[in-house]
Design a protein around this motif. Structure first.
Motif, PDB file in Angstrom:
ATOM      1  N   LEU A 129       0.833  -1.199   0.000  1.00  0.00           N
ATOM      2  CA  LEU A 129       0.000   0.000   0.000  1.00  0.00           C
ATOM      3  C   LEU A 129       0.875   1.258   0.000  1.00  0.00           C
ATOM      4  O   LEU A 129       0.633   2.201  -0.763  1.00  0.00           O
ATOM      5  CB  LEU A 129      -0.926  -0.004   1.219  1.00  0.00           C
ATOM      6  CG  LEU A 129      -1.846   1.208   1.366  1.00  0.00           C
ATOM      7  CD1 LEU A 129      -2.811   1.292   0.189  1.00  0.00           C
ATOM      8  CD2 LEU A 129      -2.612   1.114   2.672  1.00  0.00           C
ATOM      9  N   VAL A 130       1.903   1.261   0.834  1.00  0.00           N
ATOM     10  CA  VAL A 130       2.850   2.384   0.881  1.00  0.00           C
ATOM     11  C   VAL A 130       3.546   2.543  -0.470  1.00  0.00           C
ATOM     12  O   VAL A 130       3.852   3.657  -0.902  1.00  0.00           O
ATOM     13  CB  VAL A 130       3.861   2.182   2.034  1.00  0.00           C
ATOM     14  CG1 VAL A 130       5.013   3.164   1.961  1.00  0.00           C
ATOM     15  CG2 VAL A 130       3.148   2.288   3.382  1.00  0.00           C
ATOM     16  N   GLN A 131       3.747   1.429  -1.162  1.00  0.00           N
ATOM     17  CA  GLN A 131       4.382   1.471  -2.479  1.00  0.00           C
ATOM     18  C   GLN A 131       3.561   2.315  -3.460  1.00  0.00           C
ATOM     19  O   GLN A 131       4.120   3.070  -4.257  1.00  0.00           O
ATOM     20  CB  GLN A 131       4.559   0.031  -3.009  1.00  0.00           C
ATOM     21  CG  GLN A 131       5.334  -0.079  -4.280  1.00  0.00           C
ATOM     22  CD  GLN A 131       6.808   0.221  -4.127  1.00  0.00           C
ATOM     23  OE1 GLN A 131       7.271   0.790  -3.145  1.00  0.00           O
ATOM     24  NE2 GLN A 131       7.568  -0.125  -5.135  1.00  0.00           N
ATOM     25  N   PHE A 132       2.255   2.189  -3.397  1.00  0.00           N
ATOM     26  CA  PHE A 132       1.390   3.018  -4.248  1.00  0.00           C
ATOM     27  C   PHE A 132       1.537   4.502  -3.875  1.00  0.00           C
ATOM     28  O   PHE A 132       1.577   5.369  -4.747  1.00  0.00           O
ATOM     29  CB  PHE A 132      -0.077   2.579  -4.122  1.00  0.00           C
ATOM     30  CG  PHE A 132      -0.410   1.402  -4.984  1.00  0.00           C
ATOM     31  CD1 PHE A 132      -0.872   1.577  -6.280  1.00  0.00           C
ATOM     32  CD2 PHE A 132      -0.272   0.111  -4.509  1.00  0.00           C
ATOM     33  CE1 PHE A 132      -1.179   0.501  -7.089  1.00  0.00           C
ATOM     34  CE2 PHE A 132      -0.571  -0.979  -5.293  1.00  0.00           C
ATOM     35  CZ  PHE A 132      -1.028  -0.780  -6.595  1.00  0.00           C
ATOM     36  N   TYR A 133       1.613   4.786  -2.594  1.00  0.00           N
ATOM     37  CA  TYR A 133       1.808   6.162  -2.139  1.00  0.00           C
ATOM     38  C   TYR A 133       3.134   6.712  -2.671  1.00  0.00           C
ATOM     39  O   TYR A 133       3.188   7.823  -3.196  1.00  0.00           O
ATOM     40  CB  TYR A 133       1.767   6.210  -0.610  1.00  0.00           C
ATOM     41  CG  TYR A 133       2.028   7.585  -0.065  1.00  0.00           C
ATOM     42  CD1 TYR A 133       1.017   8.544  -0.038  1.00  0.00           C
ATOM     43  CD2 TYR A 133       3.287   7.933   0.413  1.00  0.00           C
ATOM     44  CE1 TYR A 133       1.262   9.818   0.449  1.00  0.00           C
ATOM     45  CE2 TYR A 133       3.532   9.201   0.903  1.00  0.00           C
ATOM     46  CZ  TYR A 133       2.519  10.143   0.913  1.00  0.00           C
ATOM     47  OH  TYR A 133       2.769  11.395   1.391  1.00  0.00           O
ATOM     48  N   ALA A 145       4.741   5.771  -5.280  1.00  0.00           N
ATOM     49  CA  ALA A 145       4.625   5.965  -6.730  1.00  0.00           C
ATOM     50  C   ALA A 145       3.978   7.314  -7.021  1.00  0.00           C
ATOM     51  O   ALA A 145       4.398   8.039  -7.932  1.00  0.00           O
ATOM     52  CB  ALA A 145       3.819   4.829  -7.350  1.00  0.00           C
ATOM     53  N   ALA A 146       2.965   7.656  -6.239  1.00  0.00           N
ATOM     54  CA  ALA A 146       2.308   8.953  -6.428  1.00  0.00           C
ATOM     55  C   ALA A 146       3.252  10.100  -6.080  1.00  0.00           C
ATOM     56  O   ALA A 146       3.263  11.131  -6.768  1.00  0.00           O
ATOM     57  CB  ALA A 146       1.041   9.029  -5.580  1.00  0.00           C
ATOM     58  N   VAL A 147       4.052   9.922  -5.033  1.00  0.00           N
ATOM     59  CA  VAL A 147       5.045  10.942  -4.684  1.00  0.00           C
ATOM     60  C   VAL A 147       5.964  11.182  -5.876  1.00  0.00           C
ATOM     61  O   VAL A 147       6.227  12.327  -6.263  1.00  0.00           O
ATOM     62  CB  VAL A 147       5.868  10.516  -3.441  1.00  0.00           C
ATOM     63  CG1 VAL A 147       7.088  11.418  -3.248  1.00  0.00           C
ATOM     64  CG2 VAL A 147       4.997  10.538  -2.185  1.00  0.00           C
ATOM     65  N   SER A 201      11.409   2.950  -5.367  1.00  0.00           N
ATOM     66  CA  SER A 201      12.405   1.933  -5.724  1.00  0.00           C
ATOM     67  C   SER A 201      12.946   1.206  -4.494  1.00  0.00           C
ATOM     68  O   SER A 201      13.042  -0.028  -4.493  1.00  0.00           O
ATOM     69  CB  SER A 201      13.572   2.572  -6.486  1.00  0.00           C
ATOM     70  OG  SER A 201      13.124   3.076  -7.709  1.00  0.00           O
ATOM     71  N   ILE A 202      13.294   1.939  -3.466  1.00  0.00           N
ATOM     72  CA  ILE A 202      13.848   1.321  -2.252  1.00  0.00           C
ATOM     73  C   ILE A 202      12.818   0.403  -1.609  1.00  0.00           C
ATOM     74  O   ILE A 202      13.122  -0.730  -1.229  1.00  0.00           O
ATOM     75  CB  ILE A 202      14.341   2.395  -1.258  1.00  0.00           C
ATOM     76  CG1 ILE A 202      15.565   3.108  -1.824  1.00  0.00           C
ATOM     77  CG2 ILE A 202      14.641   1.793   0.106  1.00  0.00           C
ATOM     78  CD1 ILE A 202      15.937   4.377  -1.079  1.00  0.00           C
ATOM     79  N   LEU A 219       1.215  -1.704 -17.514  1.00  0.00           N
ATOM     80  CA  LEU A 219       0.990  -2.981 -16.820  1.00  0.00           C
ATOM     81  C   LEU A 219       1.645  -3.003 -15.440  1.00  0.00           C
ATOM     82  O   LEU A 219       1.287  -3.816 -14.597  1.00  0.00           O
ATOM     83  CB  LEU A 219       1.507  -4.150 -17.670  1.00  0.00           C
ATOM     84  CG  LEU A 219       0.748  -4.387 -18.981  1.00  0.00           C
ATOM     85  CD1 LEU A 219       1.461  -5.440 -19.815  1.00  0.00           C
ATOM     86  CD2 LEU A 219      -0.689  -4.780 -18.704  1.00  0.00           C
ATOM     87  N   HIS A 220       2.582  -2.095 -15.218  1.00  0.00           N
ATOM     88  CA  HIS A 220       3.250  -1.989 -13.919  1.00  0.00           C
ATOM     89  C   HIS A 220       2.211  -1.710 -12.821  1.00  0.00           C
ATOM     90  O   HIS A 220       2.248  -2.331 -11.749  1.00  0.00           O
ATOM     91  CB  HIS A 220       4.296  -0.871 -13.984  1.00  0.00           C
ATOM     92  CG  HIS A 220       5.190  -0.769 -12.801  1.00  0.00           C
ATOM     93  ND1 HIS A 220       6.224  -1.637 -12.564  1.00  0.00           N
ATOM     94  CD2 HIS A 220       5.215   0.130 -11.781  1.00  0.00           C
ATOM     95  CE1 HIS A 220       6.854  -1.283 -11.453  1.00  0.00           C
ATOM     96  NE2 HIS A 220       6.250  -0.205 -10.957  1.00  0.00           N
ATOM     97  N   ALA A 221       1.275  -0.815 -13.096  1.00  0.00           N
ATOM     98  CA  ALA A 221       0.230  -0.505 -12.109  1.00  0.00           C
ATOM     99  C   ALA A 221      -0.730  -1.670 -11.929  1.00  0.00           C
ATOM    100  O   ALA A 221      -1.133  -1.988 -10.803  1.00  0.00           O
ATOM    101  CB  ALA A 221      -0.538   0.748 -12.540  1.00  0.00           C
ATOM    102  N   VAL A 222      -1.085  -2.323 -13.025  1.00  0.00           N
ATOM    103  CA  VAL A 222      -1.992  -3.470 -12.952  1.00  0.00           C
ATOM    104  C   VAL A 222      -1.349  -4.593 -12.141  1.00  0.00           C
ATOM    105  O   VAL A 222      -1.981  -5.182 -11.256  1.00  0.00           O
ATOM    106  CB  VAL A 222      -2.389  -3.954 -14.368  1.00  0.00           C
ATOM    107  CG1 VAL A 222      -3.211  -5.227 -14.289  1.00  0.00           C
ATOM    108  CG2 VAL A 222      -3.133  -2.861 -15.115  1.00  0.00           C
ATOM    109  N   ASN A 223      -0.085  -4.871 -12.410  1.00  0.00           N
ATOM    110  CA  ASN A 223       0.617  -5.910 -11.664  1.00  0.00           C
ATOM    111  C   ASN A 223       0.756  -5.526 -10.193  1.00  0.00           C
ATOM    112  O   ASN A 223       0.724  -6.390  -9.315  1.00  0.00           O
ATOM    113  CB  ASN A 223       1.991  -6.189 -12.290  1.00  0.00           C
ATOM    114  CG  ASN A 223       2.653  -7.402 -11.692  1.00  0.00           C
ATOM    115  OD1 ASN A 223       2.127  -8.497 -11.744  1.00  0.00           O
ATOM    116  ND2 ASN A 223       3.821  -7.201 -11.107  1.00  0.00           N
TER     117      ASN A 223
END
Length: 143
Positions: free
Chosen positions: A17-21, A23-25, A41-42, A110-114
């Protein structure tokens, strides 16, 4: 040990979930720079894989069913797919000027879908870990 497994599988879900955040940052960072997606990335290349491996090792120590162990480790395979999507999308775009082609964009999206699939799989693993934690000990690790 069972509660540790539940906690670890939930932490995997939180990290995704934090990964999506993150990505938005990166997406909203102005100006876009090489380090715009550094948190993304980290988290994706270090934090999520470490948590998945810890959860998988815990499941194995608990002698969880093989399918559950496989489900627990599946987000790690999906992280590998994430990297391959980026590599393939960039290769198809192939522009030295940094522009993406329509085919490259179709692949990169597809990165977002995956990512959503990864979150769903992690959620399934967390739910099944919780179910496993409620079973009597004899059902988890037969003698």
């Amino acid at each position: 040990m069972r509660m540790a497994y539940v906690v670890l599988t939930r932490l995997v879900g939180v990290a995704i979930l934090v990964q999506f955040y993150f990505a938005a940052v990166g997406a909203f960072d102005r100006p876009q720079e090489d380090d715009s997606y550094s948190l993304h990335s980290i988290n994706g290349m270090v934090v999520i894989p470490v948590l998945v491996l810890l959860a998988t090792a815990t499941a194995a120590l608990l002698r969880a069913p093989g399918k559950l162990i496989g489900l627990t480790v599946a987000p790690l395979g999906l992280v590998v797919v994430q990297v391959l999507i980026i590599v393939l999308g960039n290769a198809v775009s192939g522009g030295a000027d940094g522009d993406t082609t329509p085919a490259g964009l179709a692949i990169l999206a597809l990165h977002a879908v995956n990512g959503l699939v990864t979150m769903a799989v992690a959620g399934m693993a967390a739910r099944r870990a919780r179910e496993l934690s409620k079973r009597p000990t004899a059902e988890v690790a037969p003698a």
